[in-house]
Design a protein around this motif. Structure first.
Motif, PDB file in Angstrom:
ATOM      1  N   GLN A  82      -3.533   2.767  -1.410  1.00  0.00           N
ATOM      2  CA  GLN A  82      -4.961   2.504  -1.544  1.00  0.00           C
ATOM      3  C   GLN A  82      -5.340   1.731  -2.807  1.00  0.00           C
ATOM      4  O   GLN A  82      -6.428   1.163  -2.879  1.00  0.00           O
ATOM      5  N   ILE A  83      -4.450   1.732  -3.799  1.00  0.00           N
ATOM      6  CA  ILE A  83      -4.730   1.025  -5.055  1.00  0.00           C
ATOM      7  C   ILE A  83      -3.879  -0.233  -5.101  1.00  0.00           C
ATOM      8  O   ILE A  83      -2.647  -0.161  -5.134  1.00  0.00           O
ATOM      9  N   GLU A  84      -4.523  -1.392  -5.125  1.00  0.00           N
ATOM     10  CA  GLU A  84      -3.782  -2.658  -5.062  1.00  0.00           C
ATOM     11  C   GLU A  84      -2.992  -2.923  -6.329  1.00  0.00           C
ATOM     12  O   GLU A  84      -1.812  -3.288  -6.283  1.00  0.00           O
ATOM     13  N   HIS A  85      -3.623  -2.758  -7.479  1.00  0.00           N
ATOM     14  CA  HIS A  85      -2.975  -3.047  -8.762  1.00  0.00           C
ATOM     15  C   HIS A  85      -2.625  -1.721  -9.433  1.00  0.00           C
ATOM     16  O   HIS A  85      -3.475  -1.083 -10.053  1.00  0.00           O
ATOM     17  N   ALA A 132      11.929   4.615  -2.849  1.00  0.00           N
ATOM     18  CA  ALA A 132      11.520   4.215  -1.511  1.00  0.00           C
ATOM     19  C   ALA A 132      10.034   3.887  -1.411  1.00  0.00           C
ATOM     20  O   ALA A 132       9.566   3.457  -0.356  1.00  0.00           O
ATOM     21  N   VAL A 133       9.278   4.097  -2.479  1.00  0.00           N
ATOM     22  CA  VAL A 133       7.838   3.825  -2.464  1.00  0.00           C
ATOM     23  C   VAL A 133       7.585   2.407  -2.961  1.00  0.00           C
ATOM     24  O   VAL A 133       8.098   1.992  -3.997  1.00  0.00           O
ATOM     25  N   ALA A 134       6.774   1.658  -2.223  1.00  0.00           N
ATOM     26  CA  ALA A 134       6.458   0.273  -2.579  1.00  0.00           C
ATOM     27  C   ALA A 134       5.408   0.256  -3.682  1.00  0.00           C
ATOM     28  O   ALA A 134       4.213   0.067  -3.438  1.00  0.00           O
ATOM     29  N   ALA A 135       5.850   0.473  -4.899  1.00  0.00           N
ATOM     30  CA  ALA A 135       4.965   0.467  -6.059  1.00  0.00           C
ATOM     31  C   ALA A 135       5.789   0.117  -7.289  1.00  0.00           C
ATOM     32  O   ALA A 135       7.021   0.170  -7.267  1.00  0.00           O
ATOM     33  N   ASP A 136       5.083  -0.254  -8.369  1.00  0.00           N
ATOM     34  CA  ASP A 136       5.758  -0.551  -9.628  1.00  0.00           C
ATOM     35  C   ASP A 136       5.862   0.722 -10.464  1.00  0.00           C
ATOM     36  O   ASP A 136       4.881   1.464 -10.606  1.00  0.00           O
ATOM     37  N   GLN A 144      -2.201 -12.534 -10.919  1.00  0.00           N
ATOM     38  CA  GLN A 144      -1.541 -13.422  -9.965  1.00  0.00           C
ATOM     39  C   GLN A 144      -2.157 -13.291  -8.576  1.00  0.00           C
ATOM     40  O   GLN A 144      -2.767 -12.285  -8.228  1.00  0.00           O
ATOM     41  N   GLU A 145      -1.989 -14.336  -7.803  1.00  0.00           N
ATOM     42  CA  GLU A 145      -2.495 -14.346  -6.435  1.00  0.00           C
ATOM     43  C   GLU A 145      -1.350 -14.106  -5.468  1.00  0.00           C
ATOM     44  O   GLU A 145      -0.232 -14.549  -5.673  1.00  0.00           O
ATOM     45  N   GLY A 146      -1.659 -13.393  -4.373  1.00  0.00           N
ATOM     46  CA  GLY A 146      -0.649 -13.139  -3.359  1.00  0.00           C
ATOM     47  C   GLY A 146       0.236 -11.962  -3.685  1.00  0.00           C
ATOM     48  O   GLY A 146       0.170 -11.385  -4.774  1.00  0.00           O
ATOM     49  N   PRO A 147       1.098 -11.584  -2.752  1.00  0.00           N
ATOM     50  CA  PRO A 147       1.971 -10.420  -2.941  1.00  0.00           C
ATOM     51  C   PRO A 147       3.033 -10.668  -4.004  1.00  0.00           C
ATOM     52  O   PRO A 147       3.407 -11.813  -4.276  1.00  0.00           O
ATOM     53  N   SER A 148       3.492  -9.577  -4.592  1.00  0.00           N
ATOM     54  CA  SER A 148       4.509  -9.666  -5.634  1.00  0.00           C
ATOM     55  C   SER A 148       5.606  -8.638  -5.368  1.00  0.00           C
ATOM     56  O   SER A 148       5.317  -7.527  -4.914  1.00  0.00           O
TER      57      SER A 148
END
Length: 344
Positions: free
Chosen positions: A145-148, A158-162, A319-323
């Motif tokens: 739910q949180i983009e940044h 396994a979690v798609a996060a930084d 930045q723009e777009g996925p990273s």
């Protein structure tokens, strides 16, 4: 109208009123708005208030959120030295990059509701989550739910996060090797009553180092105490007193608070540190240099962790777009002081 009166009307502390009126982080947006509204409605005016409102409307913000639970991260966790130092470094990094830090905490049982609210937060450009001991499902809920988002003090591959996290396993290994290199072989382990991922990783590193020397922890040499108490603890005193022979000559404690508590317990037992017992901690908090003897410990690069987290979050917001997501592991280092000594 005085600050005391505003505090009573808002049902908050005077310090919270002062933070809000002076445009400083440390109170939630809702509390800040409530305080400023009361001040305006009651005609309270101070020179700094006008400036604070202007800054609050125009400045750039990042948000730091801690999830409190019944273990290590308690309601007043920010008073614990490790978190105090980490938060200060995060504030410094934000300030150096032209951002202010909004800091708040939420209860674990309110996570879903609060994350929904944070997802619509227009004030902050990004979120640093102090995720100590969060489950994979909890972190996933936030990251969806949180983009940044950058998560500190825990990592779920396994979690798609930084994530930015200390190398706990390395630290546990460094602690054991230090004691082994000093000639100790009967080494005990002081563990926390409240379990967390970080502590478990430290134990894995510690066990791995012992195994390299063909050793293993003796069950009777494992002590369990509270992790946030710095006074003598009866659990340790009783556990030590129950040992009849083969006493440990050194102890590794899962955090510095526990090590300080052990040193005080040893004094109560008439044990001289480090002459009769070497003690090593983990975290390298400021108090490690205040205790007598000064504490040998594992240094955590709190400033580096803060810098990496803020730098990464700012890059995500700009930045723009996925990273690609990054999992960053920050190595620890051994700090030798006076609480450890070579076995005679």
């Amino acid at each position: 109208m005085k600050i005391d009166d505003i505090a009573k009307l808002a049902n908050v502390s005077k310090s919270a009123v002062s933070l809000a009126l002076n445009g400083k982080p440390g109170v939630s947006p809702e509390t800040r708005d409530k305080i400023l509204r009361i001040a305006q409605d009651t005609g309270y005016v101070q020179r700094s208030q006008v400036h604070a409102q202007q800054v609050y409307r125009t400045n750039r913000f990042l948000r730091l959120v801690a999830l409190t639970n019944s273990g290590i991260v308690l309601d007043e966790f920010e008073k614990q030295p490790f978190f105090t130092e980490l938060i200060r470094h995060i504030e410094d990094q934000c300030s150096g990059n032209g951002y202010s830090l909004l800091f708040s905490s939420i209860q674990a049982d309110q996570l879903a509701e609060e994350v929904q609210r944070l997802s619509t937060d227009a004030e902050a450009s990004g979120l640093i989550l102090l995720g100590t001991n969060l489950a994979r499902e909890q972190v996933a809920l936030v990251s969806e739910q949180i983009e940044h988002l950058v998560v500190l003090d825990t990592c779920h591959p396994a979690v798609a996060a930084d994530f930015v996290v200390m190398n706990n396993e390395m630290g546990g290994c460094q602690a054991a090797r230090h004691l082994l290199e000093l000639g100790h072989r009967r080494i005990g382990y002081v563990q926390s009553k409240s379990r967390m991922h970080n502590f478990d990783a430290r134990r894995r590193g510690f066990d791995a180092a012992l195994e390299e020397f063909g050793l293993a922890l003796a069950p009777e040499h494992i002590f369990t105490i509270a992790p946030t108490v710095v006074s003598s603890q009866k659990e340790f005193v009783q556990g030590w007193a129950s040992l009849r022979e083969g006493l440990p000559t050194a102890l590794f404690c899962e955090c510095d608070y526990m090590a300080i508590s052990v040193i005080k317990s040893a004094h109560e037992l008439g044990i001289r540190v480090p002459d009769e017992l070497s003690v090593i901690g983990f975290d390298d908090i400021a108090e490690a240099e205040v205790i007598t003897p000064e504490l040998t410990t594992i240094h955590v690069e709190k400033e580096t962790i803060a810098a990496l987290a803020v730098e990464r979050l700012l890059r995500l917001t700009e930045q723009e777009g996925p990273s690609p997501r990054l999992k960053t592991l920050v190595d620890t280092s051994l700090v030798v002081r006076k609480s450890t000594k070579a076995l005679q």
